[in-house]
Design a protein around this motif. Structure first.
Motif, mmCIF file in Angstrom:
data_model
loop_
_atom_site.group_PDB
_atom_site.id
_atom_site.type_symbol
_atom_site.label_atom_id
_atom_site.label_comp_id
_atom_site.label_asym_id
_atom_site.label_seq_id
_atom_site.Cartn_x
_atom_site.Cartn_y
_atom_site.Cartn_z
ATOM 1 N N THR A 343 0.818 -1.209 0.000
ATOM 2 C CA THR A 343 0.000 0.000 0.000
ATOM 3 C C THR A 343 0.857 1.266 0.000
ATOM 4 N N GLY A 425 -5.913 -2.800 -1.847
ATOM 5 C CA GLY A 425 -5.354 -1.477 -1.558
ATOM 6 C C GLY A 425 -3.978 -1.219 -2.132
ATOM 7 N N VAL A 440 -9.666 3.035 0.466
ATOM 8 C CA VAL A 440 -9.305 1.644 0.679
ATOM 9 C C VAL A 440 -7.996 1.514 1.440
ATOM 10 N N ARG A 441 -7.015 2.313 0.985
ATOM 11 C CA ARG A 441 -5.692 2.156 1.557
ATOM 12 C C ARG A 441 -5.715 2.423 3.060
#
Ligand SMILES: [Fe+2]
Length: 501
Positions: A343, A425, A440-441
């Motif tokens: 990520t 992610g 998302v991350r």
């Protein structure tokens, strides 16, 4: 020394391999921590309370420090060791969940570091809340065969019961703090004190029994408080306590400025890394300035700043305006669940780019690790699971960087592979980043990443060994996969030699 994850997939711990001998070290029945367990989240509530209702850490720390001084701890908090000009020490970040990933680090740590003069634990010694009775399975037992002293700086988890367990173990059996003055009714501090999590009065019953596991005279160490400096050989190692919320109180800030003076080359150890996940996090000091201001000041002669808290390895060699290079390192991979590296966006911070940035696990391995984890957790292994080769290929595509490890047979990056990478992610190259993105991350790293301990290799854990001489400090990141091959010869995932001024 064996292949690292940068050489081969087997070096990363993938594929069929003989499992490590670490399992023999595990306690007979270990209660596994689940970060999705509501009872556990409730017990660990003090961090949230501190951010909503004001952070009492600075005041509590001041009371601990005053008491230690009254009991005879040196006011400058310097531990003066008698190491020769050439010596070595270990740094272990965020070790203490007491299960497979923590114990999997131990055999390699003894192989590659059993001869070192001492070890430093960089934050979060004990999960989940720093209880004294957790020190048996999560500190004394795993490190019982490490023959030298262990010093530590606390992390936020050690503060969840007001640092009592940490102070007893590392600061000469400091007795519990008496209750502080009662807050005025109906204030924020009053509400906070009503909701505050406090240690069980019976906590610590098993501590004297647990201490017997590390009772050799050469293993003993007493530190003057939660923050300290160690003069060893030609260097000074400075350990700070960034409490519940990753900040430094005014009193500790004044001490840090004072102890940072003088010609000795210095290495900072902190529970809040100053560069992490491609960002600069300078760490505020109450009353003004930042920890990073102090670290960068040329008069202070820092050569490296090493922080735990994030459970992987990252290194940012930052060139300062005067031409010096400071090594900013994240080293929280010492045993707790693994934080993702896939990520991390393509690195471009303070002049550091992908060319100089290093991390462990490699992003492809991190994605493959998480794909297996989510396949299991969501009971959709066929959809989620990516091979390490697929994960490595899709990372190269999404980030626009060449694969770090020489690829084996060519793999096809299918729509499924791209979809899974997106769902988990994975960062994208900046020019392809979507203008609108679900968070998302952030969600994945903050909510899902905790609770992601796994109990079978590869674990992607690591520890640091620093070899000090009058001319230079060599820093090495050693991997622990949980497989036997890497226990016998812990691979070097990263190495840098820092000349001393
Ligand atoms: Fe941690």
């Amino acid at each position: 020394m064996s292949d690292s994850s940068r050489d081969t997939a087997a070096g990363a711990g993938w594929g069929a391999a003989e499992p490590g001998a670490y399992r023999r070290l595990l306690p007979p029945a270990s209660a596994k921590i689940s970060w999705l367990d509501p009872r556990l989240l409730w017990a660990a509530r003090n961090g949230v309370l501190a951010s909503w209702l004001g952070d009492p850490t600075g005041r509590t720390r001041g009371r601990w420090v005053a008491r230690q001084e009254a009991a005879g701890a040196p006011a400058d908090k310097v531990i003066r060791r008698t190491d020769p000009d050439r010596f070595s020490f270990l740094v272990i970040g965020d070790p203490g969940e007491g299960d497979d990933p923590q114990y999997a680090v131990v055999p390699g740590l003894l192989t590659a570091g059993g001869d070192t003069s001492f070890a430093v634990i960089a934050s979060d010694v004990i999960y989940p809340v720093g209880s004294a009775d957790d020190y048996g399975p999560k500190f004394f037992r795993p490190y019982r065969d490490y023959p030298a002293p262990v010093y530590a700086v606390p992390g936020n988890h050690d503060w969840y019961e007001d640092l009592g367990g940490f102070m007893r173990v590392f600061c000469d059996d400091a007795p519990p703090l008496p209750p502080g003055p009662a807050p005025r009714p109906l204030t924020r501090a009053w509400l906070r004190s009503l909701l505050w999590h406090r240690p069980d009065p019976a906590d610590g019953r098993h501590l004297s029994e647990a201490r017997k596991l590390r009772s050799a005279p050469a293993q003993q160490a007493v530190q003057p408080g939660p923050y300290w400096a160690i003069d060893a050989g030609p260097v000074r190692i400075v350990g700070i306590d960034t409490g519940l919320l990753g900040t430094v109180d005014a009193e500790q800030g004044a001490w840090l400025r004072e102890v940072s003076r003088g010609p000795r080359p210095k290495i900072l150890i902190t529970g809040s890394p100053l560069y992490v996940d491609g960002r600069h996090e300078p760490c505020p000091v109450e009353g003004g300035g930042t920890v990073d201001d102090i670290v960068r000041d040329p008069a202070h002669r820092y050569i490296a700043a090493i922080g735990g808290d994030i459970h992987n390895y990252q290194r940012y060699p930052v060139t300062l305006a005067d031409g010096r290079v400071l090594q900013y390192v994240v080293a929280g991979g010492g045993g707790a669940f693994t934080h993702a590296t896939h990520t991390i966006p393509r690195v471009a911070v303070a002049g550091v780019t992908e060319r100089d940035f290093r991390c462990y696990p490699l992003r492809g391995d991190s994605l493959a690790f998480y794909s297996r984890l989510y396949g299991r957790r969501l009971r959709m292994p066929r959809f989620f699971t990516l091979t390490e080769a697929e994960a490595t290929a899709v990372i190269a595509e999404r980030l626009g960087i060449p694969p770090t490890r020489a690829p084996g047979a060519p793999v096809r990056v299918t729509r499924r592979v791209r979809l899974v990478a997106g769902l988990l992610g994975t960062a994208r190259r900046p020019d392809r980043a979507r203008r609108f993105r679900l968070p998302v991350r952030k969600v994945y790293t903050q909510v899902f990443s905790p609770g992601s301990a796994t109990y079978s290799p590869p674990f992607f854990k690591c520890f640091l060994r620093l070899d000090v001489s009058p001319e230079a400090v060599r820093l090495r990141c050693h991997a622990a996969t949980g497989n036997r091959a890497q226990e016998i010869a812990p691979p070097v995932e990263d190495e840098v030699t820092i000349p001393l001024p």
